[in-house]
Write an enzyme that holds these catalytic residues in place. Structure first.
Site: not given
Length: 386
Positions: A78, A109, A112, A262, A264, A293, A296
């Site tokens: 793969h 998949c 993987c 973010h 939050e 920040c 937020c």
């Protein structure tokens, strides 16, 4: 492993790109995954390009009557596995920090994803962003879980937008000087896939892996490379001062080119849409890798001002740009609206480890400087809020 598969190509043909990267949500006949990669080395605040290339592999293992085809369609061939084999085979130094970006025609998949998850756990110096042209069997619950597992492992998962396609066309396609030309319903297809992925990833995760916790919650005074926020929460519905319902989970930044959501904001969106009721009292506790920040903090403060039935306590591992007045004012606005803002101490890290980390019953191992940094950050927060 076949060296012709293991070594990357430099570019693909134009028709190959248009045929395999078409972002039609439901598309048949594309039984191969194409993976364009870009590896950068982080040096200070700069990202230096280290290598680029293209891998191709089958979408799923298949039984073939021809032995040579049967060998080719094995799982290790793969595209994702070819990349990991090539990358790890370069014996790269552990003290370097790598930023890997994949542009893939199909998302990985399950087998993987298991290998990618293990790879990320064993290489905390590597960050991975996966931009997918399409989502494979996204209506199937197991395949939706695959995307959640990638997200939970710390990989950034997003849908390829116009800029991503144009970048791939310029850097991974033999374009003969021709510009990238989007196809019919390109924008509609992107919007549909973007909404689907956002819906899949909007709900909280149960927990995180140990390497993610140790990397993102380490209470360093200067934490380079921690460019996203993680938020662990407990939420209790209270009646007559007693908890009658509890829920907990984990949010992290969503890689969204439109909103840059973010952690939050992820919590508020989920909480307001799925939980919040005006006639119910809530006790909410956050454990965050970074303090909010200014944007937020402002949104959370406004939310608390509108909903007096929600009581919020925030324990943060680190203070984000604590010397910046905008960030200081954001913390003050939270405090003024009734949020209790604190620095995470040893007991809080232990509590997070027990409740929000797949620890396999291993004990929390404190790092050097935890207590010293806690005292310094606590003093700094007290100065900001006084």
């Amino acid at each position: 492993m076949n060296p012709q598969i293991r070594n990357p190509m430099e570019r693909m043909y134009r028709d190959t790109f248009y045929d395999n990267f078409e972002n039609e949500p439901i598309l048949y006949g594309r039984s191969y995954t194409w993976l364009c990669y870009e590896v950068k080395i982080k040096r200070g605040r700069s990202n230096l390009l280290w290598d680029t290339g293209v891998f191709r592999g089958p979408v799923l293992p298949k039984r073939q009557s021809n032995h040579r085809q049967e060998v080719y369609f094995r799982f290790e061939n793969h595209a994702e596995m070819c990349f990991l084999s090539w990358f790890c085979g370069n014996r790269l130094p552990a003290n370097r920090r790598f930023q890997i970006t994949w542009f893939v025609s199909w998302n990985p998949c399950l087998p993987c994803v298991v290998k990618v998850t293990k790879f990320l756990a064993e290489h905390p110096n590597v960050t991975l962003t996966i931009s997918a042209a399409r989502l494979y069997y996204y209506r199937d619950r197991d395949w939706r879980w695959v995307l959640l597992r990638l997200h939970k492992a710390g990989a950034r998962v997003k849908i390829m937008d116009y800029e991503d396609f144009a970048y791939c066309w310029e850097n991974f396609v033999c374009n003969e000087g021709q510009p990238f030309m989007p196809w019919y319903k390109f924008d509609d297809n992107y919007a549909s896939l973007h909404r689907t992925l956002k819906e899949i990833l909007r709900n909280p995760m149960e927990a995180m892996y140990p390497h993610i916790f140790y990397f993102h919650f380490k209470n360093l005074l200067k934490a380079c490379g921690r460019n996203e926020s993680w938020l662990c929460f407990t939420m209790e519905v209270t009646k007559h001062h007693s908890a009658v319902f509890r829920k907990r989970g984990v949010f992290r930044n969503q890689v969204d080119p439109e909103t840059h959501c973010h952690a939050e904001r992820c919590f508020l969106s989920w909480f307001c849409d799925d939980i919040l009721s005006p006639n119910t009292n809530y006790e909410v506790t956050w454990y965050t890798s970074w303090s909010p920040c200014p944007e937020c903090a402002g949104e959370v403060a406004e939310f608390l001002a509108r909903h007096s039935n929600v009581n919020l306590t925030i324990f943060t591992a680190r203070l984000c740009y604590f010397w910046d007045t905008d960030y200081q004012e954001g913390l003050c606005s939270l405090s003024q609206e009734g949020a209790s803002v604190k620095i995470m101490g040893y007991k809080d890290f232990v509590s997070c480890w027990k409740n929000f980390v797949y620890s396999d019953d291993e004990p929390f191992k404190p790092w050097k400087g935890l207590q010293t940094n806690f005292r310094l950050l606590k003093r700094r927060l007290r100065e900001i809020l006084q």
